[in-house]
Design a protein around this motif. Structure first.
Motif, PDB file in Angstrom:
ATOM      1  N   THR A  85       0.838  -1.205   0.000  1.00 15.74           N
ATOM      2  CA  THR A  85       0.000   0.000   0.000  1.00 15.74           C
ATOM      3  C   THR A  85       0.875   1.259   0.000  1.00 15.74           C
ATOM      4  OG1 THR A  85      -1.580  -1.282   1.271  1.00 15.74           O
ATOM      5  CG2 THR A  85      -2.012   1.066   1.096  1.00 15.74           C
ATOM      6  N   GLY A  93      -6.903  -3.902   3.245  1.00 12.10           N
ATOM      7  CA  GLY A  93      -6.072  -4.857   3.979  1.00 12.10           C
ATOM      8  C   GLY A  93      -6.826  -5.998   4.596  1.00 12.10           C
ATOM      9  N   GLU A  94      -8.092  -5.813   4.896  1.00 14.40           N
ATOM     10  CA  GLU A  94      -8.879  -6.862   5.542  1.00 14.40           C
ATOM     11  C   GLU A  94     -10.346  -6.498   5.378  1.00 14.40           C
ATOM     12  OE1 GLU A  94      -8.639  -6.457   9.804  1.00 14.40           O
ATOM     13  OE2 GLU A  94      -7.579  -4.590   9.584  1.00 14.40           O
ATOM     14  N   PRO A  95     -11.220  -7.474   5.578  1.00 15.14           N
ATOM     15  CA  PRO A  95     -12.639  -7.146   5.467  1.00 15.14           C
ATOM     16  C   PRO A  95     -13.016  -6.133   6.554  1.00 15.14           C
ATOM     17  CG  PRO A  95     -12.288  -9.535   5.492  1.00 15.14           C
ATOM     18  CD  PRO A  95     -10.983  -8.905   5.841  1.00 15.14           C
ATOM     19  N   ASP A 140     -13.848   0.791  -0.169  1.00 19.90           N
ATOM     20  CA  ASP A 140     -13.320  -0.425   0.459  1.00 19.90           C
ATOM     21  C   ASP A 140     -12.604  -1.171  -0.653  1.00 19.90           C
ATOM     22  OD1 ASP A 140     -12.944  -2.981   1.426  1.00 19.90           O
ATOM     23  OD2 ASP A 140     -15.003  -3.275   2.089  1.00 19.90           O
ATOM     24  N   THR A 141     -11.287  -1.059  -0.681  1.00 17.45           N
ATOM     25  CA  THR A 141     -10.503  -1.498  -1.833  1.00 17.45           C
ATOM     26  C   THR A 141      -9.930  -2.889  -1.610  1.00 17.45           C
ATOM     27  OG1 THR A 141      -8.531  -0.495  -0.880  1.00 17.45           O
ATOM     28  CG2 THR A 141      -9.822   0.892  -2.345  1.00 17.45           C
ATOM     29  N   TRP A 142     -10.290  -3.828  -2.468  1.00 17.09           N
ATOM     30  CA  TRP A 142      -9.701  -5.177  -2.368  1.00 17.09           C
ATOM     31  C   TRP A 142      -8.582  -5.325  -3.379  1.00 17.09           C
ATOM     32  CZ3 TRP A 142      -8.882  -9.104  -5.887  1.00 17.09           C
ATOM     33  CH2 TRP A 142      -8.266 -10.247  -5.338  1.00 17.09           C
ATOM     34  N   TRP A 143      -7.445  -5.748  -2.883  1.00 14.67           N
ATOM     35  CA  TRP A 143      -6.290  -6.023  -3.749  1.00 14.67           C
ATOM     36  C   TRP A 143      -5.222  -6.697  -2.914  1.00 14.67           C
ATOM     37  CZ3 TRP A 143      -1.730  -2.596  -3.541  1.00 14.67           C
ATOM     38  CH2 TRP A 143      -1.833  -1.618  -2.553  1.00 14.67           C
ATOM     39  N   GLN A 144      -4.043  -6.926  -3.482  1.00 15.90           N
ATOM     40  CA  GLN A 144      -2.990  -7.687  -2.810  1.00 15.90           C
ATOM     41  C   GLN A 144      -1.617  -7.217  -3.277  1.00 15.90           C
ATOM     42  OE1 GLN A 144      -4.336 -11.458  -4.765  1.00 15.90           O
ATOM     43  NE2 GLN A 144      -4.640 -12.115  -2.657  1.00 15.90           N
ATOM     44  N   THR A 145      -0.589  -7.654  -2.543  1.00 14.42           N
ATOM     45  CA  THR A 145       0.783  -7.368  -2.985  1.00 14.42           C
ATOM     46  C   THR A 145       0.944  -7.832  -4.437  1.00 14.42           C
ATOM     47  OG1 THR A 145       1.514  -7.793  -0.731  1.00 14.42           O
ATOM     48  CG2 THR A 145       3.216  -7.768  -2.420  1.00 14.42           C
ATOM     49  N   ASP A 168      -8.168 -15.828  -1.543  1.00 10.72           N
ATOM     50  CA  ASP A 168      -9.309 -15.338  -0.773  1.00 10.72           C
ATOM     51  C   ASP A 168     -10.593 -16.050  -1.171  1.00 10.72           C
ATOM     52  OD1 ASP A 168      -8.191 -13.357   0.876  1.00 10.72           O
ATOM     53  OD2 ASP A 168      -8.139 -11.922  -0.769  1.00 10.72           O
ATOM     54  N   ILE A 193     -15.688  -9.839   0.338  1.00  9.09           N
ATOM     55  CA  ILE A 193     -14.492 -10.662   0.559  1.00  9.09           C
ATOM     56  C   ILE A 193     -14.624 -11.287   1.948  1.00  9.09           C
ATOM     57  CG2 ILE A 193     -11.960 -10.706   0.567  1.00  9.09           C
ATOM     58  CD1 ILE A 193     -13.295  -9.461  -2.028  1.00  9.09           C
ATOM     59  N   ARG A 246      -8.950 -14.967   3.823  1.00  9.83           N
ATOM     60  CA  ARG A 246      -8.053 -15.959   3.237  1.00  9.83           C
ATOM     61  C   ARG A 246      -8.597 -17.370   3.432  1.00  9.83           C
ATOM     62  NH1 ARG A 246      -3.791 -13.617   0.269  1.00  9.83           N
ATOM     63  NH2 ARG A 246      -3.043 -15.757   0.256  1.00  9.83           N
ATOM     64  N   ASN A 252      -4.337 -12.686   8.591  1.00  9.85           N
ATOM     65  CA  ASN A 252      -4.302 -11.266   8.336  1.00  9.85           C
ATOM     66  C   ASN A 252      -4.471 -10.541   9.668  1.00  9.85           C
ATOM     67  OD1 ASN A 252      -4.749  -8.713   7.283  1.00  9.85           O
ATOM     68  ND2 ASN A 252      -5.715  -9.574   5.463  1.00  9.85           N
ATOM     69  N   ARG A 287      -0.027  -9.351   6.601  1.00 11.91           N
ATOM     70  CA  ARG A 287      -0.204 -10.706   6.118  1.00 11.91           C
ATOM     71  C   ARG A 287       0.891 -11.600   6.691  1.00 11.91           C
ATOM     72  NH1 ARG A 287      -0.482 -11.244  -0.299  1.00 11.91           N
ATOM     73  NH2 ARG A 287       0.305 -13.358  -0.467  1.00 11.91           N
TER      74      ARG A 287
END
Ligand code: PRX
Length: 691
Positions: free
Chosen positions: A356, A432-434, A456-461, A545, A557, A560, A566, A571
């Motif tokens: 992030t 980062g988490e729900p 509320d943004t969902w994404w990952q490294t 996820d 979401i 995991r 998380n 993570r």
């Protein structure tokens, strides 16, 4: 026992076999997943008008094109940036299906650019050099600093020249282990300017973890600071680096040069440990460098950075991202999701040690010509009003943080929020988490006074940029749902057999085709990349996820479904914590699971089998926790240690984590079938020993 160093370094081979995920993990009982069954009424933010998108229909049309004609869609956006050499007409190709050959992703192939040039020079050349780039707020209330785009560019060039002077070349890795000073994003931008891959290691990781990451990518240069104050606590970072460099040396890899910034608020020159010949002071080296540094023009698919992240098994993975696609997608998601205009004052509370801080504190905002707030301290120091004091002081327009912070601030009382002026706020974000609907509603009503849309943004490294997120003011929000896919994110939900589920339902969250900032490989281990992300469901990228899709097409979401937990948006691989616990001389075996935690989202629950004849005492418990802090970092310390004379295992010796998760969440009435356990009696013993 093997040492942790080998576990997180590159020297030991791990067997990472990936079967289909354990279906029991799909039933997550977080608050967010419960409401997903019956979507609550939408919160319409009619008072907010997106400056670029006028309607949901416009989004629908753009989304459709981004999926049907990704090359055309992203080519149009790519033109907004400076390219030294234009990409080929046919610049995009990918393969997501392991049955069709090696997994690969290519975007803007044939093009040459430089992300630092686009973040800095482009704005300065357009006459906006005097605009503020970074607003730095120190840990203590009386320390702050502002740097214009021109000042940041000058400093980036000096650091770039210094890197070149010590022999860093295009393609080399440079490790950065530093707190949130402007010098951290500056060092990242300097690496990118000369084509070196930065590998930022969060400065909360231990010496062992840092060493493993340095050795894995062979960074001969490390950039750090003398220390940092976190709240009232002093952290001696250089000491940790010295320990790490000793560990590296013992393994046969030596770091040549360590550049140290004197953060004299915490540790001054005189009290900073020093190794002549290897260590250099930033203040001696950087100011004498020239402010002109030639840009290294990078092929679109040249590596930009490595960022290590936890997986379900084995050592942390060096996630590799490349230049062109990452740049375009970082900029575009920032622009649409935060509705960002040049000059906006934007604050992302993340540390640059995580993805992030890469995409949404550094590259995304700078590519959009915004002003990015960099905060050194902790959000509750000296009081829980600190965040809102910063919002008031700098007139922050977009504020982006993790649900864990929202929950913790909610618990401190509304008066800390309402005592500060938040009228500048327009958009609130989470990552980062729900986020549970209660925290969402508090954020919306109390922090945002009911007028700011929440993204509320969902994404990952691995995705490097938002893949599912509300676009503010474009459609109605449902508290706890990340809502709809971003442009180019070809989201799919699949069942255990890898069959795609259409319409409402529940399944594994996958992506069906390449997006510009897709993870390109795991550094040095392309096989592991394919096995981890593309083998579980053929033809799809698997996120790890679970999710639900409701009747309006909104995604929820659920968390995991692999052995990753998380904690406060950090993570952590259960295997890593287990490995760390097993370093303790009294520990024979450990099994770690996550459990629902009211503030942190998930907590770490460790079952430990002690060596025969060892008594489980308070000292042993403390020692085990301390071992994890030393091996990984304080943020990975277990919340609960549960004495386990035996672990529930199948006859073939596999630990039944489902059973451990149920005991940790006090749901022993739902253990399910335990007849396949080699010794069903262990469950009873565990219940008796519940701490
Ligand atoms: O489980 C998801 C969760 O964070 C994981 C990715 O972690 P990391 O790579 O460290 O990146 C964190 C910052 C993007 C995901 O697999 N996650 C991230 N965002 C959300 C989320 N879970 C629910 N809702 C989100 N908005």
């Amino acid at each position: 026992k093997p040492s942790t160093f080998y576990r997180c370094g590159s020297l030991r081979n791990f067997a990472y076999t990936w079967g289909p995920p354990d279906p029991s993990t799909l039933k997550v009982t977080s608050a967010a997943s419960q409401v997903a069954h019956a979507p609550p009424p939408m919160v319409l933010q009619e008072n907010y008008k997106h400056s670029l998108l006028k309607s949901r229909e416009q989004y629908d049309a753009m989304y459709k094109r981004s999926i049907e004609d990704p090359q055309g869609f992203w080519s149009d956006i790519g033109k907004e940036f400076h390219w030294e050499k234009k990409w080929h007409a046919d610049h995009h190709s990918y393969n997501f299906d392991v049955r069709q050959g090696p997994i690969q992703n290519q975007w803007f192939k044939g093009g040459q650019t430089n992300i630092t040039y686009n973040c800095l020079d482009r704005h300065v050349e357009a006459g906006r050099g005097d605009q503020i780039c970074f607003l730095w707020e120190g840990n203590d209330l009386d320390r702050d600093r502002r740097m214009t785009y021109k000042e940041v560019l000058d400093e980036v060039c000096r650091v770039a020249n210094w890197l070149r002077s010590v022999g860093v070349k295009k393609g080399d890795a440079v490790a950065i282990y530093a707190p949130m000073l402007c010098e951290l994003p500056i060092a990242m931008l300097a690496c990118a300017r000369i084509g070196a891959m930065h590998s930022v290691v969060f400065a909360g990781f231990s010496a062992d973890s840092l060493a493993g990451r340095i050795v894995d990518c062979k960074s001969r240069v490390v950039i750090t600071t003398s220390g940092v104050m976190r709240g009232s606590k002093k952290v001696e970072l250089k000491k940790i680096v010295d320990n790490a460099l000793n560990i590296c040396k013992k393994s046969g890899f030596e770091v040549d040069t360590c550049l140290v910034y004197e953060n004299d608020n915490a540790i001054d020159k005189a009290s900073c440990p020093w190794t002549e010949g290897r260590d250099r002071w930033w203040h001696d080296e950087i100011p004498k460098q020239s402010t002109e540094a030639a840009v290294e023009w990078m092929d679109s698919e040249d590596p930009l950075f490595l960022l290590y992240t936890s997986g379900s098994t084995g050592k942390p993975k060096g996630v590799m991202h490349t230049t062109g696609g990452y740049m375009v997608m970082a900029a575009t998601t920032t622009k649409y999701v935060f509705d960002m205009q040049p000059g906006d004052v934007y604050w992302c509370t993340a540390d640059c040690g995580w993805i992030t801080g890469h995409t949404y504190l550094t590259y995304g905002p700078l590519l959009n010509g915004a002003t990015s707030v960099v905060f050194e301290g902790t959000p509750t120091y000296p009081t829980p009003a600190r965040c809102w004091q910063i919002v008031e002081k700098y007139k922050v327009k977009q504020f982006y943080t993790a649900p864990t912070l929202i929950r913790s601030l909610e618990g401190s009382g509304d008066q800390h929020v309402t005592s500060q002026d938040r009228s500048s706020l327009r958009i609130l974000g989470t990552v980062g988490e729900p986020i549970n609907p209660q925290a969402w509603n508090w954020y919306h009503k109390v922090v945002g006074e009911g007028r700011c849309p929440i993204v509320d943004t969902w994404w990952q490294t691995e995705t490097a940029a938002h893949l599912i997120s509300p676009l503010p003011g474009v459609w109605g929000q449902k508290p706890g749902s990340a809502s709809l896919p971003f442009f180019g994110a070809h989201i799919a939900m699949v069942d255990e057999k890898g069959q795609e589920i259409e319409g409402p339902g529940e399944g594994y969250l996958c992506v069906k085709s390449s997006w510009p900032s897709t993870i390109r490989t795991i550094y040095g281990d392309h096989d592991r990349y394919e096995t981890t992300y593309f083998a579980p469901f053929k033809g799809f990228y698997f996120s790890g996820d679970g999710c639900r899709r409701d009747a309006d097409g909104y995604y929820w979401i659920t968390g995991r479904v692999d052995d990753v937990i998380n904690v406060s948006g950090h993570r952590i691989g259960t295997a890593e914590v287990e490995g760390a616990l097993e370093e303790h001389p009294a520990c024979a075996e450990a099994a770690v699971v996550g459990f629902e935690h009211p503030i942190k989202g998930q907590g770490i629950y460790a079952y430990v089998t002690l060596m025969q004849g060892t008594e489980f005492t308070e000292d042993i418990r403390k020692g085990l926790v301390m071992t994890v802090r030393e091996q990984i970092g304080a943020f990975a310390a277990p919340d609960v240690i549960h004495e386990a004379p035996g672990l529930p295992k199948t006859r073939s010796g596999k630990i039944m984590r489902r059973v451990l998760r149920k005991i940790a969440s006090k749901e022993e009435d739902q253990l399910g079938d335990i007849s396949t356990l080699a010794d069903p009696g262990v469950v009873e013993t565990l219940l008796k020993l519940r701490p």
